[in-house]
Design an enzyme around this catalytic site. Structure first.
Site, PDB file in Angstrom:
ATOM      1  N   GLU A 219       0.899  -1.163   0.000  1.00 58.28           N
ATOM      2  CA  GLU A 219       0.000   0.000   0.000  1.00 58.28           C
ATOM      3  C   GLU A 219       0.930   1.204   0.000  1.00 58.28           C
ATOM      4  O   GLU A 219       1.484   1.576   1.025  1.00 58.28           O
ATOM      5  CB  GLU A 219      -0.882  -0.059   1.245  1.00 58.28           C
ATOM      6  CG  GLU A 219      -2.168   0.696   1.087  1.00 58.28           C
ATOM      7  CD  GLU A 219      -2.109   2.049   1.761  1.00 58.28           C
ATOM      8  OE1 GLU A 219      -1.845   3.033   1.017  1.00 58.28           O
ATOM      9  OE2 GLU A 219      -2.313   2.126   2.969  1.00 58.28           O
TER      10      GLU A 219
ATOM     11  N   CYS B  96      -1.796   9.060   2.619  1.00 56.67           N
ATOM     12  CA  CYS B  96      -1.545   8.509   1.284  1.00 56.67           C
ATOM     13  C   CYS B  96      -2.725   8.848   0.383  1.00 56.67           C
ATOM     14  O   CYS B  96      -2.601   8.854  -0.835  1.00 56.67           O
ATOM     15  CB  CYS B  96      -1.292   7.011   1.352  1.00 56.67           C
ATOM     16  SG  CYS B  96      -2.597   6.101   2.126  1.00 56.67           S
TER      17      CYS B  96
HETATM   18  C1  UN1 Z   1      -2.793   6.174   4.813  1.00 52.36           C
HETATM   19  O1  UN1 Z   1      -2.661   7.376   4.661  1.00 52.36           O
HETATM   20  O2  UN1 Z   1      -1.793   5.406   4.759  1.00 52.36           O
HETATM   21  O3  UN1 Z   1      -8.687   6.672   3.801  1.00 52.36           O
HETATM   22  C2  UN1 Z   1      -4.059   5.501   5.152  1.00 52.36           C
HETATM   23  C3  UN1 Z   1      -7.989   7.291   4.605  1.00 52.36           C
HETATM   24  C4  UN1 Z   1      -7.649   6.623   5.919  1.00 52.36           C
HETATM   25  C5  UN1 Z   1      -6.437   5.767   5.795  1.00 52.36           C
HETATM   26  C6  UN1 Z   1      -5.255   6.416   5.151  1.00 52.36           C
HETATM   27  N1  UN1 Z   1      -8.774   5.830   6.360  1.00 52.36           N
HETATM   28  O4  UN1 Z   1      -7.588   8.417   4.384  1.00 52.36           O
END
Ligand code: UN1
Length: 502
Positions: A257, A291
């Protein structure tokens, strides 16, 4: 400003951990004010191999514990998390600089994940399939996989581990976790809370879960170790590219991921009030360090002037500062390296002909070592190389478009493919965006921003975003091995495809 180090000591005690070590060489600083929270000894690759060996021995026992009993461990852990929500969220804020509401949200995400996994512990089901042979039955069985190595990033220091650990544990796996070097205290707190749950049950073997505070060579050791049946790693595309060959060289399983360069299209029919709120949360929330953060905005020419003017006004008024204050919405960047990346990107944007609103450093009294910036909105003349790159900071590039094909083309023309959104009230446009020729991302939303996903769906992206899926839906299948079983209850031995032999 109150001392972050003193606050961390109080929260660690509340979470069942003693005084943090100050003797090691992994120095943990709060991004809020740069104070040192702890200095922890670094695990070595040999420590990693030993933890994996112990976890494997524990797995051999754990895999035989019935799945609903394994679910009991996760259920108790979820309850304990509920009881320690404020303390753990407080520690998340101190280590990451996340605002209180988002830190509470992150612990809630862990609790949701536990609930989901407990339900799943009675539903780890396979299919029964029609056999082509008389008197035969074809089915699939899902078995525990082994040791799951989990590598996580600083920005979601506890939730991403919970996505993995809650599923892995009900699936019958052991978990060895290497948290980000910047956020090991929250990891140690999670491990302590999980140990509390484990101590209440007879069936949980020692060594089933472990935390390795260490540097990248520890992640590499997990990637290399054939006893790590699944390596699940969250972080930058560069981190994924570095670890992937290690796992591939031993034909191991991996779940990546990685980075995102998430886009949103705002169409002429969009509800601009909704779009505005969604954009600001997705682009400036978590100080642009998700992310799933919104980084590219494609606005239809007919509404661009209005939306950009409203956005620039909102950006100028965003409260930036100590994330522990209730009215602050934007906390600090994680460190000076992130600040340099932010400033380099903004200089490059200006050189590319971009018009930059915001982005300046903000001095916060009592936090001279913290890296605070105003989120930046940058009107770009086109999708330059800079725009195609993920800069982990609150920078939103805005581009104008004339027709939807052009917008979708630009949207998909980057190496990453994590999260995406369209704001429109036109059914045809919405469906087109969700169709096979629409967004190429793992997450595609309508009138909802790209960030802040619920755990019920599978989370992850395509292309350089890594291809893995975590959390909800059938993501659990990555944590188990599938056996296909053919059972003959006849007195004959017909061969498949009509082959004749003895
Ligand atoms: C991340 O930034 O690695 O959808 C995960 C989202 C959060 C998870 C982000 N539930 O922004």
């Amino acid at each position: 400003m109150t001392s972050t180090a003193a606050a961390a000591r109080r929260l660690l005690a509340e979470l069942g951990l003693g005084e943090p070590s100050t003797a090691g060489d992994i120095v943990v600083r709060s991004p809020i004010d740069g104070e040192v929270l702890a200095a922890l000894p670094a695990a070595s690759p040999a420590d990693a191999r030993a933890a994996v060996a112990a976890a494997h021995a524990a797995f051999l026992h754990w895999r035989m514990v019935p799945a609903p009993r394994r679910g009991e461990l996760v259920r108790r852990f979820g309850e304990i998390l509920r009881g320690h929500k404020a303390a753990l969220a407080g520690l998340v804020t101190l280590e990451t600089g996340k605002i209180r509401s988002e830190a509470f949200g992150e612990v809630q995400e862990m609790i949701d994940m536990c609930d989901f996994a407990v339900g799943l512990s009675r539903q780890l089901h396979g299919l029964t399939i029609a056999s082509e042979r008389p008197g035969h039955r074809l089915m699939e069985t899902w078995h525990p996989l082994g040791v799951c190595g989990v590598v996580t990033a600083f920005n979601f220091p506890v939730a991403v581990w919970a996505w993995n650990a809650a599923l892995a544990l009900v699936c019958g796996d052991a978990v060895v976790w290497k948290p980000a070097q910047k956020t090991p205290l929250t990891a140690l707190a999670c491990q302590a809370l999980l140990a509390e749950a484990a101590a209440e049950l007879d069936e949980v073997p020692a060594g089933l879960t472990a935390v390795l505070v260490g540097r990248r060579e520890v992640a590499a050791a997990l990637a290399d170790d054939p006893a790590v049946a699944l390596l699940s790693a969250t972080g930058s595309c560069a981190m994924g590219r570095a670890l992937a060959p290690h796992v591939a060289a031993r034909c191991g399983k991996s779940l990546f991921e990685l980075g995102g360069n998430n886009g949103m299209i705002v169409a002429p029919s969009a509800d601009l009030n909704l779009a505005l709120r969604a954009i600001v949360f997705a682009a400036a929330g978590t100080a642009g360090q998700r992310c799933t953060t919104l980084r590219r905005l494609f606005i239809h020419d007919s509404i661009a002037d209005e939306l950009l003017a409203r956005l620039a006004r909102t950006y100028a008024g965003l409260p930036v500062g100590d994330p522990r204050d209730e009215d602050i919405l934007v906390g600090p960047l994680i460190d000076r390296t992130a600040l340099v990346a932010q400033q380099t990107a903004l200089a490059e944007a200006a050189a590319d002909g971009g018009r930059v609103h915001g982005g300046e450093m903000i001095a916060v009294a009592g936090a001279e070592q913290g890296c605070y910036v105003r989120p930046a909105l940058v009107e770009m003349p086109g999708q330059t190389l800079l725009v195609c790159r993920e800069t982990f900071a609150p920078i939103l590039y805005a581009l104008r478009y004339r027709d939807l094909d052009e917008a979708i083309g630009l949207h998909n023309a980057v190496p990453q493919g994590l999260a995406s959104a369209i704001f429109t009230t036109d059914l045809r446009e919405a469906e087109r965006f969700l169709s096979a020729s629409g967004s190429d991302c793992g997450i595609a939303n309508v009138n909802v921003g790209p960030s802040g996903a619920e755990i019920g769906g599978a989370f992850g992206g395509e292309k350089e975003s890594g291809g893995g899926r975590e959390a909800g839906s059938d993501a659990w299948k990555a944590y188990m091995r599938r056996a296909t079983n053919t059972i003959n209850y006849s007195h004959d031995l017909p061969l498949a495809q009509g082959v004749q032999f003895v």
